[in-house]
Design a protein around this motif. Structure first.
Motif, short mmCIF file in Angstrom:
data_model
loop_
_atom_site.label_atom_id
_atom_site.label_comp_id
_atom_site.label_asym_id
_atom_site.label_seq_id
_atom_site.Cartn_x
_atom_site.Cartn_y
_atom_site.Cartn_z
N GLY A 122 0.81 -1.21 0.00
CA GLY A 122 0.00 0.00 0.00
C GLY A 122 0.84 1.26 0.00
O GLY A 122 0.55 2.22 -0.73
N MET A 123 1.90 1.28 0.83
CA MET A 123 2.77 2.45 0.88
C MET A 123 3.43 2.70 -0.46
O MET A 123 3.51 3.83 -0.96
N SER A 124 3.92 1.63 -1.10
CA SER A 124 4.59 1.77 -2.39
C SER A 124 3.63 2.29 -3.46
O SER A 124 4.00 3.13 -4.29
N PHE A 125 2.39 1.81 -3.43
CA PHE A 125 1.39 2.30 -4.38
C PHE A 125 1.15 3.79 -4.19
O PHE A 125 1.12 4.56 -5.16
N LEU A 126 0.99 4.22 -2.95
CA LEU A 126 0.71 5.63 -2.67
C LEU A 126 1.88 6.52 -3.07
O LEU A 126 1.69 7.60 -3.65
N LYS A 127 3.10 6.09 -2.80
CA LYS A 127 4.27 6.92 -3.10
C LYS A 127 4.49 7.06 -4.60
O LYS A 127 5.02 8.07 -5.06
N ASN A 128 4.10 6.05 -5.37
CA ASN A 128 4.38 6.07 -6.81
C ASN A 128 3.20 6.53 -7.66
O ASN A 128 3.36 6.77 -8.85
N LEU A 129 2.00 6.65 -7.07
CA LEU A 129 0.85 7.11 -7.83
C LEU A 129 0.95 8.62 -8.03
O LEU A 129 1.09 9.38 -7.07
N ASN A 130 0.85 9.08 -9.28
CA ASN A 130 0.91 10.52 -9.55
C ASN A 130 -0.12 10.97 -10.59
O ASN A 130 0.01 12.05 -11.15
N ASN A 131 -1.11 10.13 -10.86
CA ASN A 131 -2.16 10.49 -11.81
C ASN A 131 -3.30 11.19 -11.06
O ASN A 131 -4.01 10.55 -10.30
N PRO A 132 -3.49 12.49 -11.28
CA PRO A 132 -4.51 13.22 -10.51
C PRO A 132 -5.94 12.94 -10.95
O PRO A 132 -6.87 13.53 -10.38
N SER A 133 -6.14 12.04 -11.92
CA SER A 133 -7.50 11.76 -12.38
C SER A 133 -8.22 10.75 -11.49
O SER A 133 -9.33 10.34 -11.79
N TYR A 134 -7.57 10.34 -10.39
CA TYR A 134 -8.19 9.39 -9.45
C TYR A 134 -8.45 10.05 -8.11
O TYR A 134 -7.73 10.96 -7.67
N GLU A 135 -9.50 9.59 -7.46
CA GLU A 135 -9.79 9.93 -6.07
C GLU A 135 -9.50 8.68 -5.24
O GLU A 135 -10.12 7.64 -5.45
N ARG A 153 -4.42 0.86 11.09
CA ARG A 153 -3.29 1.62 11.64
C ARG A 153 -3.00 2.79 10.70
O ARG A 153 -3.11 2.66 9.48
N ASN A 154 -2.64 3.93 11.28
CA ASN A 154 -2.44 5.13 10.47
C ASN A 154 -0.97 5.40 10.19
O ASN A 154 -0.55 6.54 10.03
N PHE A 155 -0.19 4.32 10.10
CA PHE A 155 1.24 4.50 9.86
C PHE A 155 1.78 3.30 9.08
O PHE A 155 1.14 2.25 8.99
N GLU A 196 6.37 5.61 9.99
CA GLU A 196 6.08 6.85 9.26
C GLU A 196 4.56 7.01 9.13
O GLU A 196 3.89 6.13 8.56
N PRO A 197 3.99 8.10 9.65
CA PRO A 197 2.54 8.31 9.51
C PRO A 197 2.12 8.36 8.04
O PRO A 197 2.79 8.99 7.22
N ILE A 198 1.03 7.69 7.73
CA ILE A 198 0.54 7.68 6.35
C ILE A 198 0.17 9.07 5.89
O ILE A 198 0.37 9.44 4.72
N ARG A 199 -0.35 9.88 6.79
CA ARG A 199 -0.73 11.25 6.41
C ARG A 199 0.49 12.07 6.01
O ARG A 199 0.37 13.02 5.22
N ASN A 200 1.67 11.75 6.52
CA ASN A 200 2.88 12.42 6.07
C ASN A 200 3.20 12.07 4.61
O ASN A 200 3.76 12.88 3.87
N ILE A 201 2.87 10.84 4.23
CA ILE A 201 3.15 10.39 2.86
C ILE A 201 2.16 10.99 1.88
O ILE A 201 2.55 11.51 0.82
#
Length: 598
Positions: A85-98, A105-107, A129-134
């Motif tokens: 999940g963390m890797s997906f969030l860090k590498n996703l950069n297409n703004p056409s998705y919500e 857990r929030n980290f 690392e808190p997910i909200r920081n990512i």
């Protein structure tokens, strides 16, 4: 007052210019840290372009709104904040998705360093690392809810969740979430194999809370054994640490505990040092079975010299609050041994959510959620699963052998020439990676030589195979199929791969780039996921680590330990955690391990 203003200015400087803190960390540790610094600079550069693009979009927002309606964003729901999940969030950069992230857990936890937390080498907060920081650094619309998914409804594209935070406010604790795409990355839980007493009497090492409990238990064991009113027999029982499972986690914990005893306990608890005993139980013939035999043999020899009792072929049958029962493989003799603490580290199994979902979709007899090579859950185009909760069900060549033959036989002659086969061989190797593995195992240079061997012809120009000869040539290929290991490295690569697919979804819909479809026409949208093994480490204590890197390169010793430090520092998900982890290592070298148990 001046000093206070100075510190305030420095703090603001580090926050406004994070490169300052990065330079400090890089100067502290080299090698992998330098690589990470380069990657971070590239990332920051991209962020700069993104910010510029956002500013342009903002300035022209009114014009766009007046000319055409903004298309509705597709909703992506991500379950889990682990490696995948963390890797997906860090590498996703297409703004056409919500994107909506849901996790109990929030980290994110850097799990490879959990064994270091158990004995005070690294602090728990340093690897979190808190997910909200990512997500706050992303230009994608991402929200987070601290909740646990309890049911998946694929027919209605809904999931049902339960809040995990304690709240005294009135309202429904359970809620439903709609999705267009669902990504399941909830990880796995410890597999107890239904062994009696494991849940009640053993420690696990999957979460940061587990490492903190073990650390407190280890310190309390030494404090308890130091009390003056105990007999030597009672001290021996209290200080008998048993590790069940000779995989990387069990071996590393045994090594960390041994170092703690010999580097810190001898100074802090000198009267009880002689009562400490570490036992490692492994049901198979060797520890570290997934490593090269050279590493396995070295690890077993080193543990033997260090006094760690490695018992191979020992299967745990029962654990009560005082004794652990084992059965020796071969003669079947049963032994009951008193213990003070047991760490259970024998493998993983699916979580309740995954078990229920697998029954629901007809996969109840599997050990993990089955996906295709594009990480889609079998039978569903909009549900993906990755990480420890899933396994790729690689399609067999022999299942599609007739279609492959028809696709290659363009002139419909009923036979296949070398030229016809060479035109399609790249698609075959990409779609079925076991073909390349089979060629390597047979030490055959290329597929043509394999066909010559099947046909028995001397000259490759004369090769023409019919369907039966073609089947015979590839009949053993599927024997090379292997499941991917349940490691952080696999999950991390899967998350990055899936994010790249989402980033380029619209582009690849119009211009597919994957291999040819053997059952049907056209090509697949994307290249299938391919795992690239980057190596693995096994810390063995005494500042010695075994490293197995690609190309059958094996290194064991102190140099590999520094490589381990460098790589693990570089792989932290933020510069904050890099700085904390490196400072913990430095603190341990200077002051020793923290023995407070907090």
């Amino acid at each position: 007052m001046r000093s206070f203003n100075l510190f305030g200015r420095l703090s603001r400087a580090f926050q406004d210019y994070p490169s300052l803190s990065r330079i400090i960390v890089v100067s502290t540790i080299s090698g992998g840290g330098l690589i990470a610094y380069a990657e971070a600079n590239a990332y920051n550069g991209n962020r700069g372009h993104i910010a510029h693009a956002d500013a342009m979009t903002s300035n022209g927002a009114h014009g766009i709104a007046s000319s055409e309606a903004v298309p509705k964003k597709k909703k992506v729901v991500l379950l889990g904040t682990g490696w995948a999940g963390m890797s997906f969030l860090k590498n996703l950069n297409n703004p056409s998705y919500e994107v909506e992230v849901l996790s109990p857990r929030n980290f994110f936890v850097f799990t490879p360093l959990l064994p270091s937390v158990t004995c005070g080498k690294v602090e728990a907060r340093s690897i979190v690392e808190p997910i909200r920081n990512i997500i706050r650094k992303k230009n994608v619309d991402i929200s987070f809810s601290e909740a646990e998914c309890v049911k998946i409804d694929p027919q209605n594209k809904k999931i049902y969740c339960r809040a995990t935070v304690n709240s005294k406010l009135k309202g429904e604790e359970e809620f439903a979430v709609d999705y267009d795409y669902l990504i399941i990355a909830v990880g796995a839980q410890v597999n107890t194999f239904n062994t009696p007493g494991v849940e009640q009497n053993c420690h696990f090492l999957k979460e940061v809370e587990d490492a903190q409990k073990i650390r407190k238990n280890v310190i309390e064991s030494f404090e308890k054994a130091s009390l003056p009113n105990l007999s030597d027999e009672e001290r021996e029982k209290i200080l008998h640490f048993v590790i069940v499972g000779g995989g990387p986690t069990g071996v590393e914990f045994a090594a960390e505990l041994y170092d703690f005893v010999n580097e810190d306990v001898v100074k802090l608890y000198p009267k009880v040092r002689e009562f400490v005993k570490i036992t490692l139980l492994e049901a198979t013939d060797h520890i570290l079975n997934m490593f090269d035999k050279r590493i396995t043999n070295f690890a077993e020899g080193k543990f033997g010299r260090d006094g760690i009792d490695v018992k191979l072929g020992s299967m745990v049958t029962k654990i009560n609050d005082n004794e652990i029962s084992t059965k020796a493989r071969g003669n079947g003799n049963t032994t009951n041994t008193p213990y003070g603490m047991v760490l259970w580290s024998t493998g993983i199994g699916p979580r309740p959510l995954i078990k229920e979902f697998m029954k629901q979709i007809g996969q109840g007899n599997r050990r993990a959620l089955a996906t295709d090579e594009w990480l889609r859950v079998e039978g569903f185009d909009t549900i993906y699963a990755l990480g420890d909760c899933a396994t790729i069900n690689q399609r067999k060549v022999m299942e599609d052998i007739s279609e492959i033959f028809k696709k290659a036989d363009k002139d419909e002659s009923g036979t296949l020439t070398v030229k016809e086969f060479q035109e399609i061989i790249d698609d075959i190797c990409e779609r079925y990676p076991q073909v390349e593995l089979y060629l390597k195992s047979k030490q055959v240079r290329n597929i043509v030589d394999l066909l010559k061997e099947a046909k028995g012809d001397a000259a490759k120009e004369s090769i023409e195979l019919n369907i039966e000869e073609f089947k015979s040539a590839l009949s053993q290929v599927d024997s090379q199929m292997k499941n991917l290991p349940a490691t952080a490295q696999v999950a991390n690569q899967q998350g990055a791969y899936l994010a790249n697919c989402f980033n380029r979804m619209e582009e690849c819909e119009k211009n597919p780039e994957g291999p040819a479809r053997f059952r049907g026409t056209g090509r697949h949208r994307f290249h299938p996921f391919r795992y690239r093994h980057l190596g693995q480490f096994a810390p063995l204590g005494g500042e010695q680590t075994a490293a197995q890197l690609p190309g059958d390169w094996v290194s064991i010793g102190h140099s590999s330990q520094w490589l381990w430090y460098s790589v693990y520092a570089s792989k932290q998900v933020s510069w904050r955690t890099r700085a904390l982890v490196v400072s913990d290592w430095v603190r341990r070298f200077i002051f020793g391990r923290d023995t407070s148990g907090i």
